[in-house]
Design an enzyme around this catalytic site. Structure first.
Site, short mmCIF file in Angstrom:
data_model
loop_
_atom_site.label_atom_id
_atom_site.label_comp_id
_atom_site.label_asym_id
_atom_site.label_seq_id
_atom_site.Cartn_x
_atom_site.Cartn_y
_atom_site.Cartn_z
N THR A 120 34.40 14.25 67.64
CA THR A 120 35.21 13.99 66.28
C THR A 120 34.62 13.05 65.28
OG1 THR A 120 37.10 13.94 67.76
CG2 THR A 120 37.56 12.87 65.52
N TRP A 146 31.98 15.55 63.70
CA TRP A 146 32.66 16.34 62.90
C TRP A 146 32.86 16.40 61.47
CZ3 TRP A 146 37.02 17.44 59.97
CH2 TRP A 146 37.27 18.85 59.91
N HIS A 147 32.95 15.09 61.30
CA HIS A 147 33.30 14.60 59.78
C HIS A 147 32.01 14.24 58.96
CE1 HIS A 147 37.06 13.54 61.70
NE2 HIS A 147 37.43 13.51 60.51
N GLY A 148 30.87 14.70 59.62
CA GLY A 148 29.67 14.64 58.67
C GLY A 148 28.35 14.39 59.66
#
Lengths: 372, 469
Positions: free
Chosen positions: B315, B318-320
């Site tokens: 997670t 996934w954001h960067g």
């Protein structure tokens, strides 16, 4: 109203907001320049396959559509009004100060010691080789500190001024800061513009007299002449709210006698005040015809003395006050002059020599002061 | 193209909607597909090919899975789908991060690829993977019509910033959907509210974070640091949930029902609850396609804790593609594990407000990891929050004065209170209340729309926050 009609009505209201402005936008003409924002607006980009693939065509096109959008100025006004309602005291780089003063924001983090070093290093040869007097005028945020919003940050120009004073020495450094601080209750800056007023310039002139030891010319502060009462300056433009306008005043003593002014070696006139500017937005251009690379002034005073000024726009309302002390005044604005400075100075210098004055506001000095 | 732009609101949207509603029912998917391709190509003229590639690959894989139904070979197209999607994601999103890490560890100097990140890639690869996995499991029927499948992948409302719509949630609507006046009117209102959240709240309050984050953290006071990170928390919430509202609203206008993505996350009384309320579509994706297949909580506590750790590392990145995002994920994994072990029990004994405060503080620390990015910056910022640079200074008071009204509005808007008040008004059957509701339903979205347009046209600050997702 039935539920169905209710839904249709909601759709109609929202759709018409979008559609009305879409259609209106399709029928407006393109503008080149925005007077309220004081900048060139993006124009329709030329199509090319290469730019399309790189993505720059679409991003330029978006800038174009946004800049040219119908009623742009009014939308910005709505946004600004919202900010005011939210109690914001800073809008678009302008502080909404006490007593209706708009004060340009200069944040401390935007100015570095390196910048100060660099600009002072450029000042040094002028002091050493030309014995230049140095007049750095603090901006309104440093003088009208009591009119700033509570705790508003500003770049403190005192360190720059102290270093400039050290570099120039007592005989050459004009302490404008102290002079303006002393009179900060008076109208020494415009409320809607970033310049000092003629009165502010007059206190600068007094400080200059003190440094140079010249005999004061008896200007009469009580009898300044008002030429315009509807001046809304650059800072009002930036926030674009209705604001109480300023008055433009000058000392009538500076308009006496036969004067010859030559702009950029081309246009000659007989006055340092250009009334045509009072009919435009840029009313401060009244003083010395706005900014020119090179101005020559032959004053009515037969004194056989010459002054050479390196300056920004702050000097435009100051130079008139210098006329009783010189027969000839040369004015160079380095932002527009591309030649070699010292060559020009040698050409201008008469055999008897000349006085040299560097006059900038502190921020312009840090941002723009440069020459070849 | 982003929703909060003149080009979308006054060019793309009206033209597209006129075409869409003018088209006969069986032509609507073609209009939607072509419109979506134009929408995506406007911002990514080259990478549109990548999206189409991804579409075709998973369409084919879905058909192959169906053809091999009942035999073990069905796992091959499934594996192909997952491997290709993950590989595409790795290549475009993580390659430079991996190369950089290898260079740092091994002292090599392998050249970086420096590929720009295709917008929305993390959203659409996750969507197409959900399709092939669901078809494999028999949770969704195979899609034989490539146009309908193309519509699912490319659909512009949720293409670039979510929510991540699972295929089976919309499979029926992809084939055929009626135009429903109530849905259109509701969706239009929802879109306006989302736009206002993005432009009026997120952008305005984001300027406070931009101001604070640009400073030297050694020199900021405690109050400044807290104001800054609170501003960021509001910015990312209103930006992200605003985008989701706009996507869901546009979906409703077109006849789709997308899942909700945010449910007032900042009133959560534990981190576990926070993640049930924040970016719900991503959380449920990871739960369904990673956490549960790994065994979830069915294989004993140690295994469950490992699973939590793994899912939250994923997670995070996934954001960067950056270490800070990994640490951000690990920070939540750590808190979730604590809550599983004992903290959850403790919190349940305490009054709810204590749980909310604990969650807000830990989430804000999380946002520091998320938003500051460099290790020294993160440490410096957290020290400032702890009061190392003094408690209050003039600057903090100035910022508080500039932003307090906006912060109060944001605070109210991030709780269900405004909605509850509106609902209470609606339930009163007296005629003035009904009139007020009816009027409010129209006037509020329209007023928000007009104010948002002003913000967009003025346009001094309108960032796209998901360029790293």
């Amino acid at each position: 109203m039935s539920n169905k009609n209710n839904a249709i009505f909601t759709i109609a209201v929202l759709a018409s907001v979008i559609l009305i402005f879409t259609v209106a936008d399709l029928f407006r003409g393109d503008r080149i320049f925005s007077e309220t924002e004081n900048r060139l607006l993006a124009q329709r980009p030329e199509f090319s396959a290469e730019e399309l693939l790189s993505g720059s065509y679409t991003s330029d096109y978006e800038k174009y559509v946004t800049d040219q959008f119908v009623g742009r100025d009014k939308w910005i006004y709505v946004k600004t009004k919202t900010d005011v309602l939210l109690q914001k005291k800073e809008i678009n780089g302008v502080y909404l100060g006490e007593d209706g003063y708009l004060i340009e924001q200069h944040l401390p983090q935007d100015y570095t010691d390196g910048q100060v070093d660099k600009r002072l290093a450029l000042l040094e040869p002028l002091i050493e080789e030309w014995d230049a007097a140095v007049m750095l005028v603090p901006t309104a945020d440093n003088i009208l500190t009591n009119k700033l919003p509570a705790n508003a940050p500003y770049y403190d120009e005192r360190e720059l001024l102290e270093r400039a004073a050290q570099l120039a020495g007592e005989d050459r450094y004009v302490d404008v800061y102290a002079a303006l601080r002393e009179h900060r209750g008076e109208e020494i800056y415009y409320r809607t513009d970033h310049h000092w007023t003629s009165l502010g310039a007059y206190y600068g002139y007094q400080a200059w007299l003190e440094t140079t030891g010249m005999r004061p010319y008896p200007y009469d502060v009580e009898n300044m002449r008002t030429v315009d009462r509807e001046f809304l300056g650059t800072l009002q433009s930036k926030i674009n709210l209705n604001w109480k306008p300023d008055s433009i005043r000058y000392f009538p003593e500076t308009a006496k006698g036969p004067i010859k002014v030559t702009y950029d070696l081309q246009r000659e006139t007989d006055t340092i005040y250009e009334e045509d500017y009072l009919n435009t937005k840029n009313k401060y251009g009244f003083f010395l015809d706005d900014n020119h690379a090179f101005v020559e002034i032959d004053t009515p005073y037969r004194l056989d003395k010459t002054l050479f000024v390196l300056k920004d726009s702050y000097a435009n309302s100051f130079i008139p006050l210098m006329m009783p002390h010189y027969q000839k005044i040369y004015v160079v604005d380095l932002r527009y002059y591309n030649g070699k400075l010292f060559d020009l100075m040698e050409q201008c210098e008469p055999e008897k020599g000349m006085d040299v004055l560097v006059l900038y506001n502190c921020i312009h000095f840090l941002e723009d002061f440069d020459y070849r | 193209m982003v929703f909060s732009s003149v080009i979308f609101l006054f060019r793309f949207l009206p033209i597209f909607l006129i075409c869409y509603f003018a088209a006969p029912r069986r032509m609507k998917n073609i209009v939607l597909f072509l419109g979506s391709l134009f929408f995506y190509a406007w911002g990514e003229p080259i990478y549109i090919l990548l999206m189409l590639f991804s579409t075709v690959v998973d369409y084919v894989n879905g058909r192959l899975i169906e053809r091999c139904r009942g035999s073990r070979r069905a796992v091959i197209p499934l594996a192909a789908s997952v491997v290709i999607n993950v590989a595409v994601l790795c290549l475009f999103k993580y390659s430079d991060f991996l190369i950089g890490t290898v260079n740092d560890l091994a002292g090599t100097s392998l050249p970086l690829l420096q590929l720009p990140l295709p917008i929305g890639i993390s959203f659409y690869t996750f969507q197409t993977m959900s399709y092939t996995i669901d078809v494999y499991r028999g949770d969704a029927k195979v899609q034989k019509n490539i146009l309908d499948f193309g519509v699912y992948v490319s659909m512009f409302p949720q293409l670039i910033a979510g929510p991540i719509v699972k295929y089976r949630d919309v499979s029926e609507q992809l084939h055929d959907r009626p135009v429903d006046l109530y849905a259109v009117s509701h969706g239009a209102g929802r879109f306006c509210i989302g736009l206002a959240k993005k432009v009026l709240l997120a952008n305005s309050i984001g300027m406070l974070w931009t101001d604070v984050s640009g400073r030297n953290y050694q020199e900021i006071s405690m109050l400044t640091a807290w104001l800054g990170i609170i501003a960021f928390a509001f910015q990312i919430y209103f930006d992200f949930s605003g985008y989701s509202d706009m996507a869901i609203g546009l979906g409703e206008i077109l006849g789709f029902h997308f899942p909700e993505n945010f449910r007032y996350p900042y009133i959560s009384a534990s981190v576990t609850e926070f993640w049930r309320r924040w970016h719900i579509s991503l959380g449920s994706w990871f739960r369904e396609y990673v956490y549960i297949p790994l065994g979830g909580n069915r294989k004993g506590l140690p295994r469950q804790l490992v699973n939590i750790l793994l899912v939250w590392m994923l997670t995070g990145i996934w954001h960067g593609a950056g270490w800070n995002f990994l640490f951000w994920g690990l920070w939540f994994a750590f808190l979730l594990v604590l809550e599983k072990l004992f903290l959850g029990k403790v919190l349940s004994w305490l009054p709810r407000i204590a749980g909310i405060l604990y969650t807000l503080v830990t989430v804000l620390i999380g946002w520091v990891l998320f938003a500051v990015e460099t290790p020294s910056g993160i440490l410096g910022y957290i020290r400032a929050m702890a009061g190392v640079g003094g408690l209050i200074d003039g600057n903090a008071l100035y910022l508080a004065g500039e932003y307090y009204i906006l912060l109060l509005i944001a605070l109210a808007a991030s709780t269900p209170i405004p909605r509850m008040l509106a609902e209470r008004l609606q339930q009163k059957k007296t005629s003035p209340c009904i009139a007020v509701c009816r009027l409010g339903e129209k006037v509020i979205p329209a007023a928000l729309l007009v104010l948002a347009i002003a913000g967009i046209v003025e346009g001094s600050y309108n960032p796209f926050l998901y360029f790293r997702f």
